[in-house]
Design a protein around this motif. Structure first.
Motif, PDB file in Angstrom:
ATOM      1  N   GLY A  65       0.919  -1.197   0.208  1.00  0.00           N
ATOM      2  CA  GLY A  65       0.055   0.012  -0.018  1.00  0.00           C
ATOM      3  C   GLY A  65       0.858   1.342  -0.090  1.00  0.00           C
ATOM      4  N   ASN A  66       2.082   1.045  -0.138  1.00  0.00           N
ATOM      5  CA  ASN A  66       3.099   2.288  -0.040  1.00  0.00           C
ATOM      6  C   ASN A  66       3.805   2.344  -1.342  1.00  0.00           C
ATOM      7  OD1 ASN A  66       2.337   3.530   2.405  1.00  0.00           O
ATOM      8  ND2 ASN A  66       3.618   2.132   3.406  1.00  0.00           N
ATOM      9  N   LEU A  67       3.958   3.401  -1.936  1.00  0.00           N
ATOM     10  CA  LEU A  67       4.529   3.438  -3.116  1.00  0.00           C
ATOM     11  C   LEU A  67       5.929   4.477  -2.933  1.00  0.00           C
ATOM     12  CD1 LEU A  67       5.131   2.907  -6.357  1.00  0.00           C
ATOM     13  CD2 LEU A  67       3.503   4.877  -6.777  1.00  0.00           C
ATOM     14  N   ASN A  68       6.942   3.530  -3.187  1.00  0.00           N
ATOM     15  CA  ASN A  68       8.267   4.455  -2.602  1.00  0.00           C
ATOM     16  C   ASN A  68       8.825   4.743  -4.120  1.00  0.00           C
ATOM     17  OD1 ASN A  68       8.639   3.791   0.101  1.00  0.00           O
ATOM     18  ND2 ASN A  68       8.515   1.659  -0.559  1.00  0.00           N
ATOM     19  N   VAL A  69       9.172   6.058  -4.144  1.00  0.00           N
ATOM     20  CA  VAL A  69       9.814   6.644  -5.513  1.00  0.00           C
ATOM     21  C   VAL A  69      11.129   7.218  -5.164  1.00  0.00           C
ATOM     22  CG1 VAL A  69       9.505   8.255  -7.275  1.00  0.00           C
ATOM     23  CG2 VAL A  69       7.448   7.192  -6.187  1.00  0.00           C
ATOM     24  N   SER A  70      12.311   6.601  -5.702  1.00  0.00           N
ATOM     25  CA  SER A  70      13.371   7.411  -5.472  1.00  0.00           C
ATOM     26  C   SER A  70      14.231   7.493  -6.991  1.00  0.00           C
ATOM     27  CB  SER A  70      14.319   6.079  -4.854  1.00  0.00           C
ATOM     28  OG  SER A  70      14.297   4.860  -5.380  1.00  0.00           O
ATOM     29  N   GLY A  71      15.437   8.077  -6.823  1.00  0.00           N
ATOM     30  CA  GLY A  71      15.999   8.370  -8.131  1.00  0.00           C
ATOM     31  C   GLY A  71      17.504   8.710  -7.942  1.00  0.00           C
ATOM     32  N   GLY A  72      17.962   9.800  -8.674  1.00  0.00           N
ATOM     33  CA  GLY A  72      19.281   9.882  -8.908  1.00  0.00           C
ATOM     34  C   GLY A  72      19.966  10.901  -7.663  1.00  0.00           C
ATOM     35  N   SER A  73      18.982  11.064  -6.581  1.00  0.00           N
ATOM     36  CA  SER A  73      19.406  12.033  -5.544  1.00  0.00           C
ATOM     37  C   SER A  73      19.009  11.187  -4.130  1.00  0.00           C
ATOM     38  CB  SER A  73      18.535  13.352  -5.601  1.00  0.00           C
ATOM     39  OG  SER A  73      17.040  13.145  -5.311  1.00  0.00           O
ATOM     40  N   SER A  74      19.354  11.861  -3.146  1.00  0.00           N
ATOM     41  CA  SER A  74      18.856  11.378  -1.719  1.00  0.00           C
ATOM     42  C   SER A  74      17.633  11.449  -1.274  1.00  0.00           C
ATOM     43  CB  SER A  74      19.928  11.729  -0.573  1.00  0.00           C
ATOM     44  OG  SER A  74      19.670  13.360  -0.491  1.00  0.00           O
ATOM     45  N   THR A  75      16.839  12.277  -1.944  1.00  0.00           N
ATOM     46  CA  THR A  75      15.547  12.490  -1.784  1.00  0.00           C
ATOM     47  C   THR A  75      14.652  11.213  -2.394  1.00  0.00           C
ATOM     48  OG1 THR A  75      15.608  14.850  -2.188  1.00  0.00           O
ATOM     49  CG2 THR A  75      13.500  14.015  -2.240  1.00  0.00           C
ATOM     50  N   LYS A  76      13.698  10.753  -1.593  1.00  0.00           N
ATOM     51  CA  LYS A  76      12.678   9.936  -1.820  1.00  0.00           C
ATOM     52  C   LYS A  76      11.548  10.055  -1.176  1.00  0.00           C
ATOM     53  CE  LYS A  76      16.196   6.018  -0.842  1.00  0.00           C
ATOM     54  NZ  LYS A  76      17.462   6.751  -1.449  1.00  0.00           N
ATOM     55  N   CYS A  77      10.482   9.696  -1.946  1.00  0.00           N
ATOM     56  CA  CYS A  77       9.201  10.217  -1.563  1.00  0.00           C
ATOM     57  C   CYS A  77       8.178   8.794  -1.372  1.00  0.00           C
ATOM     58  CB  CYS A  77       8.472  10.947  -2.842  1.00  0.00           C
ATOM     59  SG  CYS A  77       8.789  12.500  -2.957  1.00  0.00           S
ATOM     60  N   VAL A  78       7.407   8.740  -0.440  1.00  0.00           N
ATOM     61  CA  VAL A  78       6.562   7.457  -0.128  1.00  0.00           C
ATOM     62  C   VAL A  78       5.157   8.213  -0.287  1.00  0.00           C
ATOM     63  CG1 VAL A  78       5.789   5.921   1.426  1.00  0.00           C
ATOM     64  CG2 VAL A  78       8.043   6.660   1.562  1.00  0.00           C
ATOM     65  N   PHE A  79       4.455   7.418  -1.323  1.00  0.00           N
ATOM     66  CA  PHE A  79       2.847   8.020  -1.328  1.00  0.00           C
ATOM     67  C   PHE A  79       2.305   6.729  -0.761  1.00  0.00           C
ATOM     68  CE2 PHE A  79       5.226  10.144  -4.884  1.00  0.00           C
ATOM     69  CZ  PHE A  79       4.586  11.153  -5.326  1.00  0.00           C
ATOM     70  N   LYS A  80       1.113   6.975   0.062  1.00  0.00           N
ATOM     71  CA  LYS A  80       0.130   5.998   0.473  1.00  0.00           C
ATOM     72  C   LYS A  80      -0.879   6.025  -0.507  1.00  0.00           C
ATOM     73  CE  LYS A  80       1.038   6.732   5.379  1.00  0.00           C
ATOM     74  NZ  LYS A  80       1.814   5.796   5.660  1.00  0.00           N
ATOM     75  N   VAL A  81      -0.798   4.631  -1.120  1.00  0.00           N
ATOM     76  CA  VAL A  81      -1.708   4.499  -2.538  1.00  0.00           C
ATOM     77  C   VAL A  81      -2.835   3.430  -2.327  1.00  0.00           C
ATOM     78  CG1 VAL A  81      -0.176   5.716  -3.938  1.00  0.00           C
ATOM     79  CG2 VAL A  81      -0.011   3.029  -3.454  1.00  0.00           C
ATOM     80  N   GLY A  82      -2.574   2.636  -1.094  1.00  0.00           N
ATOM     81  CA  GLY A  82      -3.703   1.369  -0.850  1.00  0.00           C
ATOM     82  C   GLY A  82      -3.190   0.468  -1.967  1.00  0.00           C
ATOM     83  N   SER A  83      -4.434  -0.244  -2.428  1.00  0.00           N
ATOM     84  CA  SER A  83      -4.159  -1.445  -3.204  1.00  0.00           C
ATOM     85  C   SER A  83      -5.107  -1.087  -4.444  1.00  0.00           C
ATOM     86  CB  SER A  83      -4.393  -2.732  -2.535  1.00  0.00           C
ATOM     87  OG  SER A  83      -5.740  -2.653  -2.033  1.00  0.00           O
ATOM     88  N   GLY A  84      -4.744  -2.090  -5.530  1.00  0.00           N
ATOM     89  CA  GLY A  84      -5.711  -1.872  -6.678  1.00  0.00           C
ATOM     90  C   GLY A  84      -4.934  -1.426  -7.709  1.00  0.00           C
ATOM     91  N   ASP A  85      -5.724  -1.420  -9.176  1.00  0.00           N
ATOM     92  CA  ASP A  85      -4.926  -1.385 -10.375  1.00  0.00           C
ATOM     93  C   ASP A  85      -4.651   0.241 -10.586  1.00  0.00           C
ATOM     94  OD1 ASP A  85      -4.887  -3.843 -10.742  1.00  0.00           O
ATOM     95  OD2 ASP A  85      -6.495  -4.087 -12.261  1.00  0.00           O
ATOM     96  N   ALA A  86      -5.453   1.191  -9.616  1.00  0.00           N
ATOM     97  CA  ALA A  86      -5.338   2.649  -9.858  1.00  0.00           C
ATOM     98  C   ALA A  86      -4.823   3.236  -8.528  1.00  0.00           C
ATOM     99  CB  ALA A  86      -6.508   3.289 -10.231  1.00  0.00           C
ATOM    100  N   PRO A  87      -3.920   3.966  -8.481  1.00  0.00           N
ATOM    101  CA  PRO A  87      -3.422   4.525  -7.230  1.00  0.00           C
ATOM    102  C   PRO A  87      -4.746   5.556  -6.749  1.00  0.00           C
ATOM    103  CG  PRO A  87      -2.342   5.933  -8.926  1.00  0.00           C
ATOM    104  CD  PRO A  87      -3.150   4.727  -9.703  1.00  0.00           C
TER     105      PRO A  87
END
Length: 95
Positions: A65-87
């Motif tokens: 239920g958590n979507l972790n988004v990271s990239g080429g920096s130290s900043t990371k985002c966590v989106f609480k999205v639940g479950s299912g085919d659409a956030p």
């Protein structure tokens, strides 16, 4: 009088084209993605994360239920999205 109407119509058409060109978003580079989301939803989430400091290319990792988004920096985002085919975004935290 006809010329004024044509000029006004041309101005509106030019404005509409300009707005559409301006609103065309840049495609965010996605390195990895394990979500069931559509490409459009992935781009929206990735764009939000980039605007909050995550650098491209981004990686999306959905877990419990958590979507972790990271990239080429130290900043990371966590989106609480639940479950299912659409956030269904219920919250965002970026650090």
């Amino acid at each position: 009088m006809k010329n004024n109407k044509l000029l006004a119509l041309a101005a509106v058409a030019t404005l509409a084209v300009g707005i559409n060109a301006y609103s065309a978003a840049k495609e965010i580079q996605v390195a990895s993605n394990n979500t069931p989301y559509t490409a459009e939803n992935v781009q929206k989430i990735a764009s939000t994360a980039v605007s909050m400091g995550v650098k491209e290319p981004v990686s999306l990792n959905l877990s419990g239920g958590n979507l972790n988004v990271s990239g080429g920096s130290s900043t990371k985002c966590v989106f609480k999205v639940g479950s299912g085919d659409a956030p269904k975004i219920q919250g965002v935290s970026c650090k």
